[in-house]
Design an enzyme around this catalytic site. Structure first.
Site, PDB file in Angstrom:
ATOM      1  N   GLY A 115      26.870 -49.826 -13.757  1.00  0.00           N
ATOM      2  CA  GLY A 115      28.324 -49.942 -13.702  1.00  0.00           C
ATOM      3  C   GLY A 115      28.803 -50.110 -12.279  1.00  0.00           C
ATOM      4  O   GLY A 115      28.079 -49.842 -11.318  1.00  0.00           O
ATOM      5  N   SER A 116      30.039 -50.556 -12.133  1.00  0.00           N
ATOM      6  CA  SER A 116      30.628 -50.714 -10.811  1.00  0.00           C
ATOM      7  C   SER A 116      32.138 -50.579 -10.928  1.00  0.00           C
ATOM      8  O   SER A 116      32.716 -50.714 -12.008  1.00  0.00           O
ATOM      9  CB  SER A 116      30.270 -52.075 -10.204  1.00  0.00           C
ATOM     10  N   GLY A 117      32.756 -50.293  -9.796  1.00  0.00           N
ATOM     11  CA  GLY A 117      34.205 -50.130  -9.775  1.00  0.00           C
ATOM     12  C   GLY A 117      34.656 -49.841  -8.368  1.00  0.00           C
ATOM     13  O   GLY A 117      33.948 -50.115  -7.395  1.00  0.00           O
ATOM     14  N   GLY A 135      32.228 -47.755  -6.265  1.00  0.00           N
ATOM     15  CA  GLY A 135      30.972 -48.319  -5.799  1.00  0.00           C
ATOM     16  C   GLY A 135      30.133 -48.836  -6.950  1.00  0.00           C
ATOM     17  O   GLY A 135      30.659 -49.406  -7.909  1.00  0.00           O
ATOM     18  N   VAL A 188      26.581 -48.111  -9.599  1.00  0.00           N
ATOM     19  CA  VAL A 188      25.583 -47.200 -10.162  1.00  0.00           C
ATOM     20  C   VAL A 188      24.451 -48.034 -10.748  1.00  0.00           C
ATOM     21  O   VAL A 188      24.687 -48.943 -11.553  1.00  0.00           O
ATOM     22  CB  VAL A 188      26.177 -46.284 -11.255  1.00  0.00           C
ATOM     23  N   ASP A 216      38.603 -34.395 -12.691  1.00  0.00           N
ATOM     24  CA  ASP A 216      38.675 -35.728 -13.298  1.00  0.00           C
ATOM     25  C   ASP A 216      37.878 -35.755 -14.594  1.00  0.00           C
ATOM     26  O   ASP A 216      37.162 -36.717 -14.880  1.00  0.00           O
ATOM     27  CB  ASP A 216      38.163 -36.792 -12.334  1.00  0.00           C
ATOM     28  N   LYS A 236      23.615 -43.916  -7.197  1.00  0.00           N
ATOM     29  CA  LYS A 236      25.030 -44.231  -6.983  1.00  0.00           C
ATOM     30  C   LYS A 236      25.261 -44.559  -5.519  1.00  0.00           C
ATOM     31  O   LYS A 236      24.973 -43.745  -4.633  1.00  0.00           O
ATOM     32  CB  LYS A 236      25.910 -43.050  -7.393  1.00  0.00           C
TER      33      LYS A 236
END
Length: 331
Positions: free
Chosen positions: A64-66, A69, A71, A186, A84
């Site tokens: 994943g990314s966002g 950063g 993963v 979160d 990560k």
């Protein structure tokens, strides 16, 4: 790169801060053993200081990314891990560094419902991507499936039994975190991973805080929190108030509501939703499923108690775990 959190905070008493930590140091504690006696094959099983050997770290797939950063799934000494890489934030570099070091609030902790940190570093091998990276964190690999995916992207809905089982895992992890005075800040379905064995693990601690013992303030008395996801953020945080452990209990309530309802908590303008939550005590609506059985009504009662406006009126994680166990007995 200087850390906003003193490195001595992570060092065990037997290891002075002047000790050379090598290119990458694990924040886990050394349990009375010398570095030379740690065998590489056991690097993931021992809670010990160690130097990361980059040749043993291999990136496989991008998971994943966002904005945070990237993963990756990878291997370290032949064992599967998640890697990560925390991205630098162009607009707020301090926030990016804080996110990286906040992840290490749980570096010394081991619990079956917490994604375990294996090692972390702010020093990376020379490559083009390194210039855009604050640091790298190696974690246990808990799989690709998040609770968010299970709720919204699976044909079969979660049954009451499954919701309570997942809830037990989540609150068990929260109870452990809170016993160490760590608030996640979160908590939401996207930050909860489900292993192949069906166990929930809390991850993504980039917004977390370590609270002082016996209080809800930082040493300077000004701990305030603006990050996190607004739909799951407690009203006292939306107002700019101090963060306490009870903020996670509120977030859990929204998460449990999502598991049962399979719906999004709110719709409409972000600012309007935040204002309504604070000023008018707005909460997601309870659908018919919450009233069709004694189990549904029991879960509704738990949710209502957890998203009370006043933090002191919400149960602690330990009390919440007991309430969930009582409901599970009825199944």
């Amino acid at each position: 790169m200087p850390s906003p959190i003193p490195i001595s905070r992570f060092l065990p008493r037997a290891l002075p801060p002047t000790t050379s930590l090598g290119p990458c140091s694990s924040p886990n504690q050394l349990q009375g053993r010398r570095l030379s006696c740690i065998k590489p094959r056991r690097v993931l099983r021992r809670r010990s200081w160690c130097t990361v050997i980059w040749d043993e770290l291999k990136l496989l797939d991008l998971v994943g990314s966002g904005g945070f950063g990237w993963v990756y799934k990878g291997t370290y000494y032949g064992q599967t891990v998640a890697i990560k890489k925390v991205r630098k934030c162009v607009k707020n570099k301090l926030a990016a560094r804080h996110s990286f070091w906040a992840e290490l609030n749980v570096a010394h902790l081991v619990h079956e419902n917490i994604v375990r940190v294996v090692a972390a570093t702010t020093s990376v091998p020379a490559d083009p991507e390194a210039e855009d990276c604050v640091g790298t964190i190696i974690m246990e690999y808990a799989g690709r499936t998040s609770l968010d995916h299970r709720i919204y992207n699976c044909t079969e809905p979660l049954e009451m039994r499954g919701c309570l089982t997942f809830s037990h895992d989540i609150v068990s992890g929260l109870s452990f975190l809170h016993s160490h005075h760590i608030v996640h800040l979160d908590l939401k379905p996207a930050n909860i991973l489900i292993t192949e064995a069906g166990r929930c693990k809390i991850g993504d601690f980039g917004c977390s805080h370590k609270l002082p013992i016996g209080g809800d303030l930082t040493p300077n008395g000004q701990l305030r929190h603006l990050a996190g996801t607004y739909t799951h953020r407690a009203p006292e945080l939306l107002k700019g108030g101090r963060a306490t452990l009870k903020a996670d209990i509120y977030s859990f309530a929204i998460t449990l509501w999502q598991m049962i309802s399979r719906d999004q908590p709110y719709s409409g303008d972000r600012q309007c939703v935040m204002y309504a939550v604070v000023a008018y005590n707005r909460r997601p609506s309870f659908s018919r499923i919450f009233n069709e059985s004694s189990m549904g009504r029991g879960i509704r009662s738990i949710i209502s108690n957890c998203w009370e406006c006043e933090p002191n009126r919400r149960p602690s994680a330990k009390q919440l775990l007991e309430n969930i166990d009582c409901l599970k007995v009825q199944l």
